[in-house]
Design a protein around this motif. Structure first.
Motif, PDB file in Angstrom:
ATOM      1  N   THR A  17       0.835  -1.213   0.000  1.00 54.72           N
ATOM      2  CA  THR A  17       0.000   0.000   0.000  1.00 54.72           C
ATOM      3  C   THR A  17       0.866   1.259   0.000  1.00 54.72           C
ATOM      4  OG1 THR A  17      -0.146  -0.090   2.426  1.00 54.72           O
ATOM      5  CG2 THR A  17      -1.929  -1.131   1.168  1.00 54.72           C
ATOM      6  N   ASP A  18       2.156   1.098  -0.296  1.00 57.87           N
ATOM      7  CA  ASP A  18       3.054   2.236  -0.345  1.00 57.87           C
ATOM      8  C   ASP A  18       2.781   3.021  -1.623  1.00 57.87           C
ATOM      9  OD1 ASP A  18       5.093   4.059  -0.195  1.00 57.87           O
ATOM     10  OD2 ASP A  18       6.590   2.603   0.467  1.00 57.87           O
ATOM     11  N   PRO A  19       2.384   4.305  -1.514  1.00 58.10           N
ATOM     12  CA  PRO A  19       2.021   5.067  -2.718  1.00 58.10           C
ATOM     13  C   PRO A  19       3.203   5.471  -3.584  1.00 58.10           C
ATOM     14  CG  PRO A  19       1.887   6.458  -0.772  1.00 58.10           C
ATOM     15  CD  PRO A  19       2.172   5.074  -0.276  1.00 58.10           C
ATOM     16  N   HIS A  20       4.430   5.481  -3.033  1.00 53.87           N
ATOM     17  CA  HIS A  20       5.561   5.905  -3.847  1.00 53.87           C
ATOM     18  C   HIS A  20       6.378   4.701  -4.291  1.00 53.87           C
ATOM     19  CE1 HIS A  20       8.432   5.286  -0.552  1.00 53.87           C
ATOM     20  NE2 HIS A  20       9.393   5.606  -1.387  1.00 53.87           N
ATOM     21  N   GLN A  21       7.175   4.909  -5.320  1.00 52.80           N
ATOM     22  CA  GLN A  21       7.975   3.840  -5.914  1.00 52.80           C
ATOM     23  C   GLN A  21       9.182   3.599  -5.027  1.00 52.80           C
ATOM     24  OE1 GLN A  21       6.722   2.585  -8.726  1.00 52.80           O
ATOM     25  NE2 GLN A  21       8.261   1.069  -9.295  1.00 52.80           N
ATOM     26  N   GLY A  22       9.022   2.736  -4.028  1.00 52.12           N
ATOM     27  CA  GLY A  22      10.075   2.522  -3.060  1.00 52.12           C
ATOM     28  C   GLY A  22      10.545   1.090  -2.974  1.00 52.12           C
ATOM     29  N   LEU A  23      11.084   0.745  -1.791  1.00 58.31           N
ATOM     30  CA  LEU A  23      11.682  -0.563  -1.591  1.00 58.31           C
ATOM     31  C   LEU A  23      10.651  -1.686  -1.686  1.00 58.31           C
ATOM     32  CD1 LEU A  23      14.281  -2.053  -1.043  1.00 58.31           C
ATOM     33  CD2 LEU A  23      14.010  -1.597   1.400  1.00 58.31           C
ATOM     34  N   ALA A  24       9.408  -1.410  -1.272  1.00 53.70           N
ATOM     35  CA  ALA A  24       8.362  -2.431  -1.390  1.00 53.70           C
ATOM     36  C   ALA A  24       8.178  -2.845  -2.844  1.00 53.70           C
ATOM     37  CB  ALA A  24       7.043  -1.900  -0.816  1.00 53.70           C
ATOM     38  N   ASP A  25       8.143  -1.869  -3.739  1.00 52.68           N
ATOM     39  CA  ASP A  25       8.009  -2.169  -5.170  1.00 52.68           C
ATOM     40  C   ASP A  25       9.235  -2.911  -5.701  1.00 52.68           C
ATOM     41  OD1 ASP A  25       5.497  -0.571  -6.313  1.00 52.68           O
ATOM     42  OD2 ASP A  25       6.449   0.633  -4.768  1.00 52.68           O
ATOM     43  N   GLY A  26      10.401  -2.517  -5.189  1.00 55.72           N
ATOM     44  CA  GLY A  26      11.624  -3.175  -5.627  1.00 55.72           C
ATOM     45  C   GLY A  26      11.637  -4.647  -5.258  1.00 55.72           C
ATOM     46  N   PHE A  27      11.181  -4.963  -4.036  1.00 51.52           N
ATOM     47  CA  PHE A  27      11.182  -6.363  -3.617  1.00 51.52           C
ATOM     48  C   PHE A  27      10.119  -7.164  -4.363  1.00 51.52           C
ATOM     49  CE2 PHE A  27       9.787  -9.853  -0.847  1.00 51.52           C
ATOM     50  CZ  PHE A  27      10.986 -10.566  -0.795  1.00 51.52           C
ATOM     51  N   ILE A  28       8.960  -6.561  -4.594  1.00 52.31           N
ATOM     52  CA  ILE A  28       7.919  -7.252  -5.360  1.00 52.31           C
ATOM     53  C   ILE A  28       8.432  -7.593  -6.762  1.00 52.31           C
ATOM     54  CG2 ILE A  28       5.663  -6.974  -6.462  1.00 52.31           C
ATOM     55  CD1 ILE A  28       4.769  -5.365  -4.025  1.00 52.31           C
ATOM     56  N   ALA A  29       9.109  -6.633  -7.388  1.00 49.50           N
ATOM     57  CA  ALA A  29       9.661  -6.872  -8.726  1.00 49.50           C
ATOM     58  C   ALA A  29      10.700  -7.990  -8.685  1.00 49.50           C
ATOM     59  CB  ALA A  29      10.275  -5.590  -9.277  1.00 49.50           C
ATOM     60  N   ALA A  46       9.051 -11.456  -8.269  1.00 45.64           N
ATOM     61  CA  ALA A  46       8.349 -11.882  -9.483  1.00 45.64           C
ATOM     62  C   ALA A  46       9.298 -12.074 -10.667  1.00 45.64           C
ATOM     63  CB  ALA A  46       7.281 -10.852  -9.853  1.00 45.64           C
ATOM     64  N   SER A  47      10.568 -11.735 -10.473  1.00 40.84           N
ATOM     65  CA  SER A  47      11.537 -11.872 -11.561  1.00 40.84           C
ATOM     66  C   SER A  47      11.994 -13.320 -11.703  1.00 40.84           C
ATOM     67  CB  SER A  47      12.760 -10.986 -11.287  1.00 40.84           C
ATOM     68  OG  SER A  47      13.522 -11.515 -10.200  1.00 40.84           O
ATOM     69  N   ASP A  48      12.769 -13.598 -12.745  1.00 41.84           N
ATOM     70  CA  ASP A  48      13.263 -14.951 -12.974  1.00 41.84           C
ATOM     71  C   ASP A  48      14.095 -15.440 -11.793  1.00 41.84           C
ATOM     72  OD1 ASP A  48      13.834 -17.258 -14.921  1.00 41.84           O
ATOM     73  OD2 ASP A  48      15.856 -16.585 -14.432  1.00 41.84           O
ATOM     74  N   LYS A  49      14.958 -14.574 -11.264  1.00 42.23           N
ATOM     75  CA  LYS A  49      15.798 -14.970 -10.131  1.00 42.23           C
ATOM     76  C   LYS A  49      14.951 -15.270  -8.898  1.00 42.23           C
ATOM     77  CE  LYS A  49      19.798 -13.098  -9.562  1.00 42.23           C
ATOM     78  NZ  LYS A  49      20.906 -12.138  -9.302  1.00 42.23           N
ATOM     79  N   GLY A  50      13.996 -14.405  -8.608  1.00 42.02           N
ATOM     80  CA  GLY A  50      13.128 -14.616  -7.450  1.00 42.02           C
ATOM     81  C   GLY A  50      12.277 -15.862  -7.590  1.00 42.02           C
ATOM     82  N   GLN A  51      11.801 -16.133  -8.797  1.00 43.58           N
ATOM     83  CA  GLN A  51      10.974 -17.312  -9.027  1.00 43.58           C
ATOM     84  C   GLN A  51      11.775 -18.606  -8.898  1.00 43.58           C
ATOM     85  OE1 GLN A  51       7.218 -17.296 -10.143  1.00 43.58           O
ATOM     86  NE2 GLN A  51       7.824 -15.783  -8.614  1.00 43.58           N
ATOM     87  N   ARG A  52      13.041 -18.568  -9.262  1.00 42.29           N
ATOM     88  CA  ARG A  52      13.878 -19.758  -9.115  1.00 42.29           C
ATOM     89  C   ARG A  52      14.180 -20.050  -7.645  1.00 42.29           C
ATOM     90  NH1 ARG A  52      15.426 -21.881 -13.776  1.00 42.29           N
ATOM     91  NH2 ARG A  52      15.188 -20.605 -15.656  1.00 42.29           N
ATOM     92  N   ILE A  53      14.250 -19.008  -6.833  1.00 43.60           N
ATOM     93  CA  ILE A  53      14.418 -19.199  -5.390  1.00 43.60           C
ATOM     94  C   ILE A  53      13.180 -19.888  -4.820  1.00 43.60           C
ATOM     95  CG2 ILE A  53      14.680 -18.020  -3.171  1.00 43.60           C
ATOM     96  CD1 ILE A  53      16.208 -15.821  -4.731  1.00 43.60           C
ATOM     97  N   ILE A  54      12.005 -19.452  -5.262  1.00 43.30           N
ATOM     98  CA  ILE A  54      10.758 -20.078  -4.825  1.00 43.30           C
ATOM     99  C   ILE A  54      10.712 -21.538  -5.247  1.00 43.30           C
ATOM    100  CG2 ILE A  54       8.248 -20.079  -5.202  1.00 43.30           C
ATOM    101  CD1 ILE A  54       8.373 -17.025  -5.275  1.00 43.30           C
ATOM    102  N   LEU A  55      11.184 -21.819  -6.452  1.00 42.80           N
ATOM    103  CA  LEU A  55      11.201 -23.185  -6.972  1.00 42.80           C
ATOM    104  C   LEU A  55      11.981 -24.112  -6.038  1.00 42.80           C
ATOM    105  CD1 LEU A  55      10.519 -25.085  -9.389  1.00 42.80           C
ATOM    106  CD2 LEU A  55      12.739 -24.417 -10.356  1.00 42.80           C
ATOM    107  N   LYS A  56      13.080 -23.607  -5.470  1.00 41.84           N
ATOM    108  CA  LYS A  56      13.914 -24.420  -4.586  1.00 41.84           C
ATOM    109  C   LYS A  56      13.303 -24.615  -3.203  1.00 41.84           C
ATOM    110  CE  LYS A  56      18.252 -23.058  -6.826  1.00 41.84           C
ATOM    111  NZ  LYS A  56      19.559 -22.377  -6.653  1.00 41.84           N
TER     112      LYS A  56
END
Length: 354
Positions: A311-323, A326-336
């Motif tokens: 719910t952070d209205p500005h483009q901050g660290l929350a958006d960075g972590f979500i990205a 959801a990225s290929d690297k983050g999804q591969r971590i989830i896979l493991k």
């Protein structure tokens, strides 16, 4: 030229480079400000009184801009924020954060393990702006934020499975969803009601915190009833669920599959050996364990989606972590971690089951 250095100092004070920490940008801003004032003095030979006045105005202007941006010190790759996580998903999020913090050294996200209900309460109270949960915001909850001119971001990052675990000395490890619902509602309370040769006695079903998303899912999506069996036991954390099943032959437990996945197995096809993972299905002749492939094909029946909500209205660290998640690297971590990533491909491998 003095005006350029003065403007540059303001830029370093208020935003600066993403790859520099806030302290480093602040130091650069002070250097630029001091050099700009020096050049102004050398170029125009202004009096010391006027010079002091200009310095005072510059400092006051910076202070006003700095105070207005105190709440926006974090960027997509820098800063400090907290994230409230349903304790069921802590193994997944800790694995994500280990890599995220290694890649972005000036970013620090503190995970706080709380029941899902508490996570949403903190989101509504503006005590946290980033949570991880097993449900999206309802239409009513979205309207609440929209009325405040806040438009939450909700991103699915994975699909989780809920594993049914039993003691290794329990002869039964194959169940239908009808069996599970009957146990949840208290219609089946003894093991011999499922198998007349099972003499372990009463069924003690244990799950994590009663305010967790797992319990909400079992009530809303599985049992479809709030009138649950009196033999259900609530633990505090997921490790307590495993310990209870280990020490009670007649116990069964409901737990997120990432807690019982064998993280040393690079094929992601095995679970902890100290407990038994039950097979579940709609029919007793067609049951499955919570392997990622069966989660993907929806053959394993106890699955739920996982969302990052900001719910952070500005483009901050929350958006960075979500990205990142959801990225290929983050999804591969989830896979493991043993659960199903939202976008990464899953290989179907034929294995021999016990």
């Amino acid at each position: 030229m003095p005006a350029f250095y003065m403007s540059a100092s303001v830029w370093f004070f208020t935003s600066g480079f993403d790859y520099l920490s806030h302290k480093q940008n602040l130091i650069m801003g002070i250097i630029m400000l001091a050099y700009g004032v020096f050049r102004l003095y050398r170029s125009y030979r202004i009096s010391k009184g006027i010079l002091c006045l200009l310095l005072l105005i510059s400092v006051c202007s910076f202070s006003c801009k700095q105070s207005s941006s105190d709440q926006k010190l974090d960027t997509p790759t820098t800063g400090n924020i907290k994230m409230v996580v349903d304790e069921t998903f802590m193994p997944v999020i800790e694995a994500q954060l280990d890599v995220f913090h290694a890649v972005y050294q000036y970013a620090h996200i503190t995970p706080i393990a709380l029941p899902e209900n508490d996570a949403f309460n903190m989101l509504f109270a503006d005590s946290a702006k980033l949570i991880l949960s097993s449900r999206k915001l309802t239409d009513k909850e979205l309207q609440y934020f929209n009325n405040k001119k806040i438009f939450p971001k909700q991103v699915k990052i994975a699909t989780d499975a809920i594993a049914l675990i039993v003691n290794r000395e329990n002869p039964d490890s194959i169940f239908t969803m009808t069996d599970l619902v009957a146990i949840l509602k208290g219609e089946v309370t003894n093991w011999n009601q499922l198998n007349k040769n099972n003499n372990l006695g009463s069924i003690d079903l244990v799950f994590d915190n009663p305010q967790s998303g797992l319990v909400r899912f079992m009530v809303d999506s599985v049992a479809h009833s709030t009138a649950l069996s009196k033999q259900l036991t609530a633990a505090t954390v997921n490790t307590d669920v495993i310990d209870f099943v280990l020490s009670h032959k007649n116990a069964a437990g409901l737990i997120g599959v990432s807690w019982v996945s064998d993280r040393e197995d690079t094929t992601h096809l095995s679970f902890q050996s100290k407990i038994r993972i039950a097979r579940l299905g709609l029919q007793r002749t067609d049951t499955f364990k919570p392997f990622q492939a069966y989660i993907a094909t929806k053959q394993y029946p106890l699955t739920r989606d996982i969302y990052l909500i900001s719910t952070d209205p500005h483009q901050g660290l929350a958006d960075g972590f979500i990205a990142f998640a959801a990225s290929d690297k983050g999804q591969r971590i989830i896979l493991k971690s043993g659960i199903l990533p939202a976008i990464a491909p899953i290989r179907l491998i034929q294995v021999r089951d016990e």
